[in-house]
Design an enzyme around this catalytic site. Structure first.
Site, PDB file in Angstrom:
ATOM      1  N   ASP A  12       1.068  -1.414   0.058  1.00  0.00           N
ATOM      2  CA  ASP A  12       0.006  -0.049  -0.114  1.00  0.00           C
ATOM      3  C   ASP A  12       0.820   1.276   0.133  1.00  0.00           C
ATOM      4  O   ASP A  12       1.946   1.282   0.662  1.00  0.00           O
ATOM      5  CB  ASP A  12      -0.960  -0.024   1.239  1.00  0.00           C
ATOM      6  CG  ASP A  12      -2.034   1.114   1.196  1.00  0.00           C
ATOM      7  OD1 ASP A  12      -2.128   1.694  -0.090  1.00  0.00           O
ATOM      8  OD2 ASP A  12      -2.786   1.274   2.304  1.00  0.00           O
ATOM      9  N   GLY A  15       0.356   5.352  -4.414  1.00  0.00           N
ATOM     10  CA  GLY A  15      -0.381   6.637  -4.836  1.00  0.00           C
ATOM     11  C   GLY A  15       0.239   7.792  -3.858  1.00  0.00           C
ATOM     12  O   GLY A  15       0.723   8.767  -4.622  1.00  0.00           O
ATOM     13  N   ARG A  16       0.384   7.749  -2.667  1.00  0.00           N
ATOM     14  CA  ARG A  16       0.739   8.805  -1.696  1.00  0.00           C
ATOM     15  C   ARG A  16       2.157   8.969  -1.972  1.00  0.00           C
ATOM     16  O   ARG A  16       2.772  10.041  -1.835  1.00  0.00           O
ATOM     17  CB  ARG A  16       0.445   8.523  -0.324  1.00  0.00           C
ATOM     18  CG  ARG A  16      -0.985   8.733   0.049  1.00  0.00           C
ATOM     19  CD  ARG A  16      -1.372   7.934   1.300  1.00  0.00           C
ATOM     20  NE  ARG A  16      -1.636   6.685   1.045  1.00  0.00           N
ATOM     21  CZ  ARG A  16      -1.575   5.614   2.104  1.00  0.00           C
ATOM     22  NH1 ARG A  16      -1.386   6.078   3.328  1.00  0.00           N
ATOM     23  NH2 ARG A  16      -1.862   4.558   1.842  1.00  0.00           N
ATOM     24  N   ARG A  25       0.122   9.390 -10.119  1.00  0.00           N
ATOM     25  CA  ARG A  25      -0.048   8.180  -9.285  1.00  0.00           C
ATOM     26  C   ARG A  25       0.782   6.838 -10.074  1.00  0.00           C
ATOM     27  O   ARG A  25       1.304   5.935  -9.457  1.00  0.00           O
ATOM     28  CB  ARG A  25      -1.432   7.703  -8.884  1.00  0.00           C
ATOM     29  CG  ARG A  25      -1.997   8.709  -8.048  1.00  0.00           C
ATOM     30  CD  ARG A  25      -3.475   8.641  -8.001  1.00  0.00           C
ATOM     31  NE  ARG A  25      -3.782   7.186  -7.392  1.00  0.00           N
ATOM     32  CZ  ARG A  25      -3.643   6.633  -6.238  1.00  0.00           C
ATOM     33  NH1 ARG A  25      -3.872   7.764  -5.285  1.00  0.00           N
ATOM     34  NH2 ARG A  25      -4.099   5.693  -5.760  1.00  0.00           N
ATOM     35  N   SER A  57      -7.131  -5.452  -5.872  1.00  0.00           N
ATOM     36  CA  SER A  57      -8.547  -6.039  -5.113  1.00  0.00           C
ATOM     37  C   SER A  57      -9.616  -6.001  -5.900  1.00  0.00           C
ATOM     38  O   SER A  57      -9.683  -5.016  -6.987  1.00  0.00           O
ATOM     39  CB  SER A  57      -8.491  -5.079  -4.074  1.00  0.00           C
ATOM     40  OG  SER A  57      -9.052  -3.801  -4.145  1.00  0.00           O
ATOM     41  N   ASN A  60     -10.679  -2.191  -6.477  1.00  0.00           N
ATOM     42  CA  ASN A  60      -9.731  -1.589  -7.113  1.00  0.00           C
ATOM     43  C   ASN A  60     -10.431  -1.182  -8.610  1.00  0.00           C
ATOM     44  O   ASN A  60      -9.846  -0.136  -9.147  1.00  0.00           O
ATOM     45  CB  ASN A  60      -8.479  -1.983  -7.387  1.00  0.00           C
ATOM     46  CG  ASN A  60      -7.337  -1.981  -5.996  1.00  0.00           C
ATOM     47  OD1 ASN A  60      -6.506  -2.729  -5.848  1.00  0.00           O
ATOM     48  ND2 ASN A  60      -8.069  -0.963  -5.346  1.00  0.00           N
ATOM     49  N   TRP A  61     -11.296  -2.154  -9.035  1.00  0.00           N
ATOM     50  CA  TRP A  61     -12.079  -1.999 -10.290  1.00  0.00           C
ATOM     51  C   TRP A  61     -12.577  -0.560 -10.306  1.00  0.00           C
ATOM     52  O   TRP A  61     -13.049  -0.021 -11.343  1.00  0.00           O
ATOM     53  CB  TRP A  61     -12.936  -3.000 -10.634  1.00  0.00           C
ATOM     54  CG  TRP A  61     -12.320  -4.401 -10.828  1.00  0.00           C
ATOM     55  CD1 TRP A  61     -12.400  -5.489 -10.227  1.00  0.00           C
ATOM     56  CD2 TRP A  61     -11.605  -4.687 -11.956  1.00  0.00           C
ATOM     57  NE1 TRP A  61     -11.964  -6.438 -10.729  1.00  0.00           N
ATOM     58  CE2 TRP A  61     -11.348  -5.820 -12.147  1.00  0.00           C
ATOM     59  CE3 TRP A  61     -11.307  -3.801 -13.228  1.00  0.00           C
ATOM     60  CZ2 TRP A  61     -10.354  -6.855 -12.925  1.00  0.00           C
ATOM     61  CZ3 TRP A  61     -10.301  -4.689 -14.086  1.00  0.00           C
ATOM     62  CH2 TRP A  61     -10.200  -5.975 -13.753  1.00  0.00           C
ATOM     63  N   ARG A  63     -11.626   2.361  -9.359  1.00  0.00           N
ATOM     64  CA  ARG A  63     -10.688   3.478  -9.721  1.00  0.00           C
ATOM     65  C   ARG A  63     -10.841   4.125 -10.956  1.00  0.00           C
ATOM     66  O   ARG A  63     -11.289   3.251 -11.585  1.00  0.00           O
ATOM     67  CB  ARG A  63      -9.026   3.166  -9.116  1.00  0.00           C
ATOM     68  CG  ARG A  63      -8.881   2.402  -7.813  1.00  0.00           C
ATOM     69  CD  ARG A  63      -7.500   2.543  -7.667  1.00  0.00           C
ATOM     70  NE  ARG A  63      -7.230   2.336  -6.092  1.00  0.00           N
ATOM     71  CZ  ARG A  63      -6.030   2.213  -5.676  1.00  0.00           C
ATOM     72  NH1 ARG A  63      -5.118   2.777  -6.077  1.00  0.00           N
ATOM     73  NH2 ARG A  63      -6.023   2.143  -4.006  1.00  0.00           N
ATOM     74  N   ILE A 187      -7.149  -4.900   7.155  1.00  0.00           N
ATOM     75  CA  ILE A 187      -7.030  -6.265   6.554  1.00  0.00           C
ATOM     76  C   ILE A 187      -7.420  -5.947   5.156  1.00  0.00           C
ATOM     77  O   ILE A 187      -7.078  -6.748   4.289  1.00  0.00           O
ATOM     78  CB  ILE A 187      -7.405  -7.445   7.400  1.00  0.00           C
ATOM     79  CG1 ILE A 187      -6.899  -8.580   6.784  1.00  0.00           C
ATOM     80  CG2 ILE A 187      -8.942  -7.306   7.295  1.00  0.00           C
ATOM     81  CD1 ILE A 187      -6.927  -9.879   7.508  1.00  0.00           C
ATOM     82  N   GLU A 199       0.633 -13.517  12.161  1.00  0.00           N
ATOM     83  CA  GLU A 199       1.017 -12.311  12.795  1.00  0.00           C
ATOM     84  C   GLU A 199       1.065 -11.243  12.038  1.00  0.00           C
ATOM     85  O   GLU A 199       1.048 -11.461  10.635  1.00  0.00           O
ATOM     86  CB  GLU A 199       2.703 -12.608  13.059  1.00  0.00           C
ATOM     87  CG  GLU A 199       2.787 -13.812  14.185  1.00  0.00           C
ATOM     88  CD  GLU A 199       2.357 -13.462  15.685  1.00  0.00           C
ATOM     89  OE1 GLU A 199       2.544 -12.144  15.864  1.00  0.00           O
ATOM     90  OE2 GLU A 199       1.758 -14.409  16.073  1.00  0.00           O
TER      91      GLU A 199
END
Ligand code: FPP
Length: 245
Positions: A12, A15-16, A25, A57, A60-61, A63, A187, A199
């Site tokens: 993750d 983009g940022r 991006r 994900s 994400n479609w 976006r 998650i 973990e």
């Protein structure tokens, strides 16, 4: 150092990372794809047997079209380039998710990568593409219901093993460690069933900046954790071993 048998990563912050630099991006995703290469190499070197990366994900479609197209293009480039290298490094490539939603061109490259590396054994690299755990669980439930309706399965015989065998991850061990970059502590619909006893390791670092040193820090932290799987410390540790934290 004890390394996880199965490491799963929520990559993750692409983009940022780009926005902080006033870049488009897609440049962040491109840099993120480079991180994928270095993490794969290091995991292979360290003896991680399964590496699962959340690359796209189900959500994400939604976006912007341009970003989805750019991600698909990157994926195609990555697969074409990696496929040769994966073979020579004995890496088996697989994918989980609703793969039939992917563009036909990507599907073809993906199928080729899966077929060509099917006999490789040292490490399995799995990309989660068009993947969402709830969707995966719903598909598994549908498949079990269809078998029951056809008289092939007694509903009373459906147990955890039976359900796990219908998931996209059937036959893979559960993840031991899930890493998420970029400071988000969620998650996000990733391996919900499979990560029941995993973990978790969270880092503020954006995925494009996730270096080999960052990976080592995560693995060192994992090696220090005591895993109990719902049992007592005495049950899971050899007698006399200190319980640590
Ligand atoms: C999250 O960053 C990342 C993604 C949605 C895609 C992950 C893709 C890559 C690492 C590159 C391509 C992958 C391969 C395997 C070639 P984000 O865009 O959600 O970042 P943000 O939260 O900062 O906006």
């Amino acid at each position: 150092m004890r390394v996880p048998n199965h490491l799963a990563i929520i990559m993750d912050g692409n983009g940022r990372w780009a926005e902080q630099r006033r870049l488009p991006r897609v440049i962040g995703h491109r840099k993120g794809a480079e991180t994928v290469q270095s993490v794969v190499s290091e995991c292979l070197r360290l003896g991680v047997r399964h590496l699962t990366l959340y690359a796209f994900s189900s959500e994400n479609w939604g976006r912007p079209r341009d970003e989805v197209d750019a991600l698909m293009e990157l994926l195609g480039i990555f697969l074409k380039r990696e496929i040769r290298q994966l073979g020579s490094r004995d890496i088996r490539f697989t994918a989980i998710g609703e793969l039939d939603r992917l563009p036909a061109k990507i599907r073809t490259i993906l199928d080729q990568a899966i077929d060509e590396t099917a006999g490789n054994r040292t490490m399995t690299l799995t990309l989660a593409l068009s993947y969402g755990s709830r969707n995966e669980l719903a598909r598994a439930a549908r498949s079990l219901a269809a078998k029951a309706a056809a008289g092939l399965l007694d509903p009373a015989a459906i147990d955890e093993e039976c359900l796990a065998a219908e998931l996209d991850t059937a036959g893979f061990p559960d993840p031991d460690l899930v890493i998420r970059t970029s400071g988000e502590m969620r998650i996000s619909n990733f391996l919900l069933w499979q990560a029941a006893y995993a973990e978790f390791y969270f880092t503020e670092v954006f995925w494009p900046d996730f270096s080999t040193a960052q990976l080592h820090a995560a693995l060192e932290e994992f090696a220090r954790r005591e895993r109990r799987f719902g049992l007592t410390g005495a049950q899971v540790s050899p007698p006399g071993r200190e319980n640590g934290h």
